[in-house]
Enzyme design. Structure first.
Site, PDB file in Angstrom:
ATOM      1  N   GLN A  95      25.378  92.328  80.822  1.00  0.00           N
ATOM      2  CA  GLN A  95      25.922  92.616  79.486  1.00  0.00           C
ATOM      3  C   GLN A  95      27.059  93.627  79.596  1.00  0.00           C
ATOM      4  OE1 GLN A  95      22.530  92.963  76.379  1.00  0.00           O
ATOM      5  NE2 GLN A  95      21.626  93.561  78.352  1.00  0.00           N
ATOM      6  N   ASN A  96      27.170  94.228  80.785  1.00  0.00           N
ATOM      7  CA  ASN A  96      28.137  95.304  80.968  1.00  0.00           C
ATOM      8  C   ASN A  96      29.546  94.745  81.125  1.00  0.00           C
ATOM      9  OD1 ASN A  96      25.909  96.910  80.947  1.00  0.00           O
ATOM     10  ND2 ASN A  96      25.812  97.184  83.166  1.00  0.00           N
ATOM     11  N   ASP A  98      31.942  96.876  82.360  1.00  0.00           N
ATOM     12  CA  ASP A  98      32.609  97.936  83.139  1.00  0.00           C
ATOM     13  C   ASP A  98      33.156  97.476  84.490  1.00  0.00           C
ATOM     14  OD1 ASP A  98      29.300  99.416  83.678  1.00  0.00           O
ATOM     15  OD2 ASP A  98      30.308  97.827  84.826  1.00  0.00           O
ATOM     16  N   HIS A 113      29.185  89.462  78.106  1.00  0.00           N
ATOM     17  CA  HIS A 113      29.941  90.133  77.031  1.00  0.00           C
ATOM     18  C   HIS A 113      31.390  90.372  77.411  1.00  0.00           C
ATOM     19  CE1 HIS A 113      25.953  91.764  75.199  1.00  0.00           C
ATOM     20  NE2 HIS A 113      26.202  90.516  74.857  1.00  0.00           N
ATOM     21  N   CYS A 145      55.011  87.484  73.807  1.00  0.00           N
ATOM     22  CA  CYS A 145      55.333  87.201  72.386  1.00  0.00           C
ATOM     23  C   CYS A 145      55.314  88.456  71.512  1.00  0.00           C
ATOM     24  CB  CYS A 145      54.336  86.178  71.828  1.00  0.00           C
ATOM     25  SG  CYS A 145      52.757  86.899  71.365  1.00  0.00           S
ATOM     26  N   GLY A 182      17.863  98.207  82.945  1.00  0.00           N
ATOM     27  CA  GLY A 182      18.704  99.116  82.164  1.00  0.00           C
ATOM     28  C   GLY A 182      19.262  98.521  80.897  1.00  0.00           C
ATOM     29  N   THR A 183      18.420  97.779  80.162  1.00  0.00           N
ATOM     30  CA  THR A 183      18.862  97.288  78.859  1.00  0.00           C
ATOM     31  C   THR A 183      17.809  97.594  77.806  1.00  0.00           C
ATOM     32  OG1 THR A 183      19.639  95.378  77.575  1.00  0.00           O
ATOM     33  CG2 THR A 183      17.981  94.937  79.285  1.00  0.00           C
TER      34      THR A 183
HETATM   35  P1  OAD Z   1      21.892 100.343  75.503  1.00  0.00           P
HETATM   36  O1  OAD Z   1      22.666 101.618  75.468  1.00  0.00           O
HETATM   37  O2  OAD Z   1      21.458  99.686  74.216  1.00  0.00           O
HETATM   38  O3  OAD Z   1      20.546 100.556  76.345  1.00  0.00           O
HETATM   39  C1  OAD Z   1      20.613 101.172  77.606  1.00  0.00           C
HETATM   40  C2  OAD Z   1      19.220 101.047  78.208  1.00  0.00           C
HETATM   41  O4  OAD Z   1      19.250 101.603  79.518  1.00  0.00           O
HETATM   42  C3  OAD Z   1      18.164 101.811  77.411  1.00  0.00           C
HETATM   43  O5  OAD Z   1      16.985 101.020  77.339  1.00  0.00           O
HETATM   44  C4  OAD Z   1      17.920 103.063  78.279  1.00  0.00           C
HETATM   45  O6  OAD Z   1      16.578 103.510  78.182  1.00  0.00           O
HETATM   46  C5  OAD Z   1      18.180 102.512  79.661  1.00  0.00           C
HETATM   47  N1  OAD Z   1      18.630 103.520  80.639  1.00  0.00           N
HETATM   48  C6  OAD Z   1      19.406 104.601  80.437  1.00  0.00           C
HETATM   49  N2  OAD Z   1      19.626 105.248  81.602  1.00  0.00           N
HETATM   50  C7  OAD Z   1      18.983 104.529  82.572  1.00  0.00           C
HETATM   51  C8  OAD Z   1      18.841 104.659  83.973  1.00  0.00           C
HETATM   52  N3  OAD Z   1      19.397 105.678  84.645  1.00  0.00           N
HETATM   53  N4  OAD Z   1      18.104 103.734  84.640  1.00  0.00           N
HETATM   54  C9  OAD Z   1      17.510 102.700  83.971  1.00  0.00           C
HETATM   55  N5  OAD Z   1      17.617 102.509  82.629  1.00  0.00           N
HETATM   56  C10 OAD Z   1      18.342 103.422  81.953  1.00  0.00           C
HETATM   57  O7  OAD Z   1      22.751  99.320  76.365  1.00  0.00           O
HETATM   58  P2  OAD Z   1      22.534  97.751  76.475  1.00  0.00           P
HETATM   59  O8  OAD Z   1      21.111  97.371  76.450  1.00  0.00           O
HETATM   60  O9  OAD Z   1      23.334  97.287  77.641  1.00  0.00           O
HETATM   61  O10 OAD Z   1      27.174  94.757  73.393  1.00  0.00           O
HETATM   62  O11 OAD Z   1      23.255  97.236  75.122  1.00  0.00           O
HETATM   63  C11 OAD Z   1      23.383  95.852  74.919  1.00  0.00           C
HETATM   64  C12 OAD Z   1      24.690  95.603  74.226  1.00  0.00           C
HETATM   65  O12 OAD Z   1      24.828  96.435  73.039  1.00  0.00           O
HETATM   66  C13 OAD Z   1      25.914  95.945  75.049  1.00  0.00           C
HETATM   67  O13 OAD Z   1      26.253  94.943  75.952  1.00  0.00           O
HETATM   68  C14 OAD Z   1      26.961  96.068  73.965  1.00  0.00           C
HETATM   69  C15 OAD Z   1      26.184  96.956  73.028  1.00  0.00           C
HETATM   70  O14 OAD Z   1      26.721  96.939  71.757  1.00  0.00           O
HETATM   71  C16 OAD Z   1      28.442  94.419  72.996  1.00  0.00           C
HETATM   72  O15 OAD Z   1      29.348  95.181  73.142  1.00  0.00           O
HETATM   73  C17 OAD Z   1      28.565  93.065  72.376  1.00  0.00           C
END
Ligand code: OAD
Length: 239
Positions: A95-96, A98, A113, A145, A182-183
């Site tokens: 989903q990243n 970066d 994404h 353009c 990490g989601t």
């Molecule tokens: P989030 O910021 O929603 O969640 C990050 C997750 O990583 C959380 O569950 C944290 O507990 C966990 N976390 C943080 N630090 C960590 C570490 N060191 N090791 C393991 N886990 C850790 O990010 P996403 O789940 O990626 O979408 O968010 C999903 C989507 O929402 C993104 O792709 C983006 C955002 O809006 C779009 O931009 C369309």
């Protein structure tokens, strides 16, 4: 190796946290008190493209300072280990936006994404990679353009690339094992991938520092920072 193949790995912002990339919903998730949901939308961009680009330019500058961590490198190691057995038995869906997985060497992957390093012209449709950080002007304009460029990422309310989504869903439907790293498992359709795999009988392992809505349903819940937890877990698989 006891891992049931094919293997699907789904990652979110948490895997890049230890590289210094801010997550979306953690304590570092705000920018000028805006949440991602308020800026990562077509409506926000239409209303104030400069503000939205200021946010992306800030994230690009932050990310440009970051390098892949041990969790990204573990996934590359897992990919080569699994692909040695069967090249079609591994897929990373991230989903990243970066680019740290690509920097670490991941190959068999879908960026569900998009990429913060890609730009698209809203007038002529041109798209390409622009890694300048900071951007020379905000909003950036199309060289051919002079139209306004947008970030090459999926915004809330937008549909995902059909091919990317199809390949990701196919992998979830056929997976023997899924690693969810990490989601927050809050944003669909990405969050539906582990659910689909669970329904099909896959073994699901979640790596996170806290519980998520997926936690009650997974077979293994590994608590701890991904840069430590994932390499340690993998070391136990290949022992
Ligand atoms: P989030 O910021 O929603 O969640 C990050 C997750 O990583 C959380 O569950 C944290 O507990 C966990 N976390 C943080 N630090 C960590 C570490 N060191 N090791 C393991 N886990 C850790 O990010 P996403 O789940 O990626 O979408 O968010 C999903 C989507 O929402 C993104 O792709 C983006 C955002 O809006 C779009 O931009 C369309």
């Amino acid at each position: 190796m006891s891992l049931r193949l094919p293997l699907l790995v789904l990652t979110g912002a948490g895997i890049s946290a230890e590289s210094g990339v801010p997550t979306f919903r953690g304590v570092d998730g705000l920018w000028r008190n805006y949440r991602a949901e308020e800026l990562a939308t077509p409506e926000a961009f239409a209303a104030d493209p400069k503000l939205v680009w200021e946010w992306y330019d800030w994230r690009r500058r932050e990310i440009a300072k970051c390098t892949p961590n041990a969790a990204h490198r573990s996934i590359v190691e897992i990919e080569s280990h699994v692909a040695d057995e069967d090249p079609d038995s591994f897929l990373l869906v991230t989903q990243n936006v970066d680019g740290l997985h690509e920097l670490a060497g991941s190959e068999r992957m879908e960026r569900i994404h998009g990429s913060i390093w890609e730009v698209q012209c809203i007038k002529c449709g041109w798209s390409g990679v622009d890694r300048s950080a900071p951007l020379k002007r905000l909003p950036p304009t199309c060289r051919s353009c002079k139209g306004t460029l947008r970030p090459g990422v999926v915004w809330f309310g937008e549909s995902l690339n059909a091919g990317t989504l199809r390949r990701s869903v196919d992998a979830a439907e056929g997976a023997g094992t899924v690693l969810v790293v990490g989601t927050s498992s809050l944003v669909y359709p990405a969050a539906a991938l582990p659910e689909t795999a669970l329904r099909r009988g896959a073994h699901v392992v979640e790596f996170n520092i806290e519980d998520t809505p997926l936690t009650p349903f997974v077979h293994e819940s590994v608590r701890g920072p991904a840069a430590e937890a994932l390499p340690q877990w993998w070391a136990r698989q290949v022992k």
